[in-house]
Design a protein around this motif. Structure first.
Motif, PDB file in Angstrom:
ATOM      1  N   PRO A 199       0.831  -1.214   0.000  1.00  0.00           N
ATOM      2  CA  PRO A 199       0.000   0.000   0.000  1.00  0.00           C
ATOM      3  C   PRO A 199       0.862   1.260   0.000  1.00  0.00           C
ATOM      4  O   PRO A 199       1.993   1.252   0.498  1.00  0.00           O
ATOM      5  N   PRO A 200       0.340   2.344  -0.590  1.00  0.00           N
ATOM      6  CA  PRO A 200       1.119   3.588  -0.633  1.00  0.00           C
ATOM      7  C   PRO A 200       1.331   4.164   0.763  1.00  0.00           C
ATOM      8  O   PRO A 200       0.589   3.866   1.693  1.00  0.00           O
ATOM      9  N   LYS A 201       2.361   4.997   0.869  1.00  0.00           N
ATOM     10  CA  LYS A 201       2.647   5.652   2.143  1.00  0.00           C
ATOM     11  C   LYS A 201       1.532   6.616   2.506  1.00  0.00           C
ATOM     12  O   LYS A 201       0.872   7.174   1.635  1.00  0.00           O
ATOM     13  N   ARG A 202       1.353   6.812   3.789  1.00  0.00           N
ATOM     14  CA  ARG A 202       0.368   7.766   4.269  1.00  0.00           C
ATOM     15  C   ARG A 202       1.072   8.772   5.177  1.00  0.00           C
ATOM     16  O   ARG A 202       1.880   8.393   6.025  1.00  0.00           O
ATOM     17  N   VAL A 203       0.744  10.034   5.002  1.00  0.00           N
ATOM     18  CA  VAL A 203       1.351  11.068   5.834  1.00  0.00           C
ATOM     19  C   VAL A 203       0.492  11.278   7.079  1.00  0.00           C
ATOM     20  O   VAL A 203      -0.698  10.947   7.102  1.00  0.00           O
ATOM     21  N   ASP A 204       1.109  11.845   8.109  1.00  0.00           N
ATOM     22  CA  ASP A 204       0.385  12.254   9.315  1.00  0.00           C
ATOM     23  C   ASP A 204      -0.101  13.677   9.056  1.00  0.00           C
ATOM     24  O   ASP A 204       0.605  14.648   9.327  1.00  0.00           O
ATOM     25  N   TYR A 205      -1.302  13.788   8.519  1.00  0.00           N
ATOM     26  CA  TYR A 205      -1.799  15.077   8.032  1.00  0.00           C
ATOM     27  C   TYR A 205      -1.939  16.104   9.152  1.00  0.00           C
ATOM     28  O   TYR A 205      -1.547  17.270   8.990  1.00  0.00           O
ATOM     29  N   LEU A 223       3.100  21.353  11.935  1.00  0.00           N
ATOM     30  CA  LEU A 223       4.458  21.700  11.522  1.00  0.00           C
ATOM     31  C   LEU A 223       4.470  22.912  10.599  1.00  0.00           C
ATOM     32  O   LEU A 223       5.370  23.757  10.680  1.00  0.00           O
ATOM     33  N   GLY A 224       3.467  22.995   9.729  1.00  0.00           N
ATOM     34  CA  GLY A 224       3.379  24.159   8.842  1.00  0.00           C
ATOM     35  C   GLY A 224       3.226  25.442   9.630  1.00  0.00           C
ATOM     36  O   GLY A 224       3.846  26.462   9.306  1.00  0.00           O
ATOM     37  N   ARG A 225       2.404  25.402  10.643  1.00  0.00           N
ATOM     38  CA  ARG A 225       2.215  26.575  11.507  1.00  0.00           C
ATOM     39  C   ARG A 225       3.506  26.894  12.268  1.00  0.00           C
ATOM     40  O   ARG A 225       3.925  28.052  12.351  1.00  0.00           O
ATOM     41  N   GLU A 226       4.148  25.864  12.810  1.00  0.00           N
ATOM     42  CA  GLU A 226       5.395  26.065  13.550  1.00  0.00           C
ATOM     43  C   GLU A 226       6.498  26.615  12.656  1.00  0.00           C
ATOM     44  O   GLU A 226       7.327  27.428  13.096  1.00  0.00           O
ATOM     45  N   THR A 257      -2.031  28.969   4.821  1.00  0.00           N
ATOM     46  CA  THR A 257      -0.751  28.441   4.342  1.00  0.00           C
ATOM     47  C   THR A 257      -0.403  27.086   4.940  1.00  0.00           C
ATOM     48  O   THR A 257       0.027  26.177   4.203  1.00  0.00           O
ATOM     49  N   PRO A 258      -0.562  26.865   6.247  1.00  0.00           N
ATOM     50  CA  PRO A 258      -0.264  25.527   6.783  1.00  0.00           C
ATOM     51  C   PRO A 258      -1.083  24.426   6.109  1.00  0.00           C
ATOM     52  O   PRO A 258      -0.564  23.333   5.842  1.00  0.00           O
TER      53      PRO A 258
END
Length: 200
Positions: A19-25, A31-34, A51-52
């Protein structure tokens, strides 16, 4: 009938891949905010509020990319004929700097018993581009997969890439990187190698 049976069996096999990889959304959103805070920005100001999410979406789209069916082959009625596909452009991310690079990919092979469906070359190239990559490794992985699916050891791959880790940081100089993988007859026979290079 034989071709149809072979086509169906290959499509079934393609669905049995890991199965394809899955990100921790949710973590990507945080992380985008940080990241914005770390570079001195205010993530709550107008213009940055979404933006995040956009950043998290782009990572999810990149990592969770699904190339679809890549293993469609057809019985070959000819032998000794070189097949070349060129002009396939893929984008990836440099694993050293997490900066984009893109490559124009050319693939050649001599069919053994089966020929690969035309669109599958691009699907294979994109499949391996959608991960943290090195251009040299990308070429090797494409060659491995074409060889595995077609059963042919006579495979060649040339990539011409431009890397933002060179053009936007460090030396900050535009440049093209060319890498190649030559296997089987492409490695041992200069005539086959030169014909491939001329065709692409």
């Amino acid at each position: 009938m034989i071709e149809n049976d072979h086509l169906r069996s290959n499509e079934l096999l393609s669905h049995m891949k890991e199965p394809p990889k899955r990100v921790d959304y949710q973590r990507l959103l945080s992380l985008g905010r940080e990241l914005l805070i770390a570079i001195g920005e205010n993530p709550d100001r107008e213009g940055l509020q979404e933006t995040p999410r956009r950043w998290a979406d782009s990572w999810r789209e990149f990592i969770e990319y699904d190339p679809g069916v890549t293993e469609t082959t057809f019985s070959s009625r000819t032998t000794g004929q070189m097949v070349c596909v060129s002009g396939i452009r893929v984008s990836s991310l440099c694993e050293h700097h997490l900066l984009p690079f893109w490559c124009d990919v050319s693939i050649g092979y001599f069919p053994h018993e089966n020929v690969l469906g035309l669109s599958k070359f691009a699907r294979i190239a994109h499949q391996f581009a959608h991960q943290l990559q090195l251009q040299e490794q990308l070429g090797q992985q494409i060659a491995d997969e074409v060889s595995r699916i077609t059963g042919s050891e006579n495979v060649a791959v040339v990539l011409k890439g431009e890397h933002l880790c060179m053009t936007t940081r460090g030396i900050r100089t535009p440049g093209k990187m060319v890498s190649s993988v030559m296997r089987g007859i492409f490695h041992s026979k200069s005539e086959a190698r030169m014909e491939f290079l001329q065709l692409i």
